[in-house]
Design an enzyme around this catalytic site. Structure first.
Site, PDB file in Angstrom:
ATOM      1  N   ILE A 168     -11.343   6.039 -17.094  1.00  0.00           N
ATOM      2  CA  ILE A 168      -9.954   6.131 -16.614  1.00  0.00           C
ATOM      3  C   ILE A 168      -9.350   7.515 -16.909  1.00  0.00           C
ATOM      4  O   ILE A 168      -9.642   8.126 -17.927  1.00  0.00           O
ATOM      5  CB  ILE A 168      -9.098   4.999 -17.240  1.00  0.00           C
ATOM      6  CG1 ILE A 168      -7.754   4.905 -16.538  1.00  0.00           C
ATOM      7  CG2 ILE A 168      -8.907   5.190 -18.736  1.00  0.00           C
ATOM      8  CD1 ILE A 168      -7.350   3.500 -16.247  1.00  0.00           C
ATOM      9  N   HIS A 169      -8.548   8.006 -15.979  1.00  0.00           N
ATOM     10  CA  HIS A 169      -7.863   9.288 -16.162  1.00  0.00           C
ATOM     11  C   HIS A 169      -6.617   9.306 -15.290  1.00  0.00           C
ATOM     12  O   HIS A 169      -6.585   8.671 -14.242  1.00  0.00           O
ATOM     13  CB  HIS A 169      -8.786  10.465 -15.847  1.00  0.00           C
ATOM     14  CG  HIS A 169      -9.433  10.391 -14.484  1.00  0.00           C
ATOM     15  ND1 HIS A 169     -10.499   9.540 -14.212  1.00  0.00           N
ATOM     16  CD2 HIS A 169      -9.168  11.043 -13.332  1.00  0.00           C
ATOM     17  CE1 HIS A 169     -10.853   9.693 -12.943  1.00  0.00           C
ATOM     18  NE2 HIS A 169     -10.052  10.597 -12.377  1.00  0.00           N
ATOM     19  N   THR A 170      -5.596  10.010 -15.758  1.00  0.00           N
ATOM     20  CA  THR A 170      -4.339  10.113 -15.027  1.00  0.00           C
ATOM     21  C   THR A 170      -4.217  11.520 -14.445  1.00  0.00           C
ATOM     22  O   THR A 170      -4.446  12.505 -15.139  1.00  0.00           O
ATOM     23  CB  THR A 170      -3.146   9.839 -15.969  1.00  0.00           C
ATOM     24  OG1 THR A 170      -3.298   8.521 -16.505  1.00  0.00           O
ATOM     25  CG2 THR A 170      -1.816   9.922 -15.235  1.00  0.00           C
TER      26      THR A 170
END
Ligand SMILES: [Zn+2]
Length: 157
Positions: A118-120
């Site tokens: 996951i990454h923003t």
């Protein structure tokens, strides 16, 4: 919302993918400047996206290889979004954008390039950037431009 046109991303989409997970591998390499890692927190780090939708396109990721927000513990989540906030502040200070798109792409269908870590994304936006981008659409994002952006931002973290 108008969509950004970033044709150099085709190189990424069509190109050969690096083996392994960039969000696991890059922090381990210990060469933060070469990997455009801007800031290391205890549980998350921020880096430049080298296939940006706009100049100053940043990403925040946890060190732990997890695919969804639900798998992050409270400490990781808190630090993750504090770091997103910090990225916004630094970009405001250095590049005066008129707005931001902040987002998480879950799954390939949603546009995730790395779908199991996951990454923003933090994408700064300027008035007229959708009109401006096609003008330079045949210009690739040069490593020098990335290095310059990196140097400007890393000093502020
Ligand atoms: Zn990973």
């Amino acid at each position: 919302m108008e969509h950004l046109w970033a044709p150099w991303r085709m190189e990424y989409i069509l190109g050969e993918k690096e083996r392994g997970c960039i969000f696991c591998e890059k922090p381990k390499q210990g060469t933060d400047a070469q990997n455009y890692i801007l800031h290391r927190g205890e549980r998350n780090f921020s880096m430049l996206n080298i296939y940006p939708y706009n100049p100053g396109h940043l990403m925040v990721a946890p060190y732990r290889h997890v695919a969804s927000l639900g798998e992050l513990n409270d400490e990781e989540l808190l630090e993750h979004f504090r770091l997103v906030g910090r990225c916004i502040s630094v970009l405001r200070e250095t590049a005066s954008p008129s707005g931001f798109n902040i987002g998480i792409n879950l799954g390939k269908v949603a546009g995730a390039g790395v779908e199991d870590h996951i990454h923003t994304h933090i994408v700064p936006r300027w008035e007229g950037d959708t009109n401006f981008m096609p003008v330079i659409s045949h210009t690739r994002v040069l490593p020098e431009a990335l290095a310059e952006t990196y140097a400007r931002l890393v000093a502020k973290f």
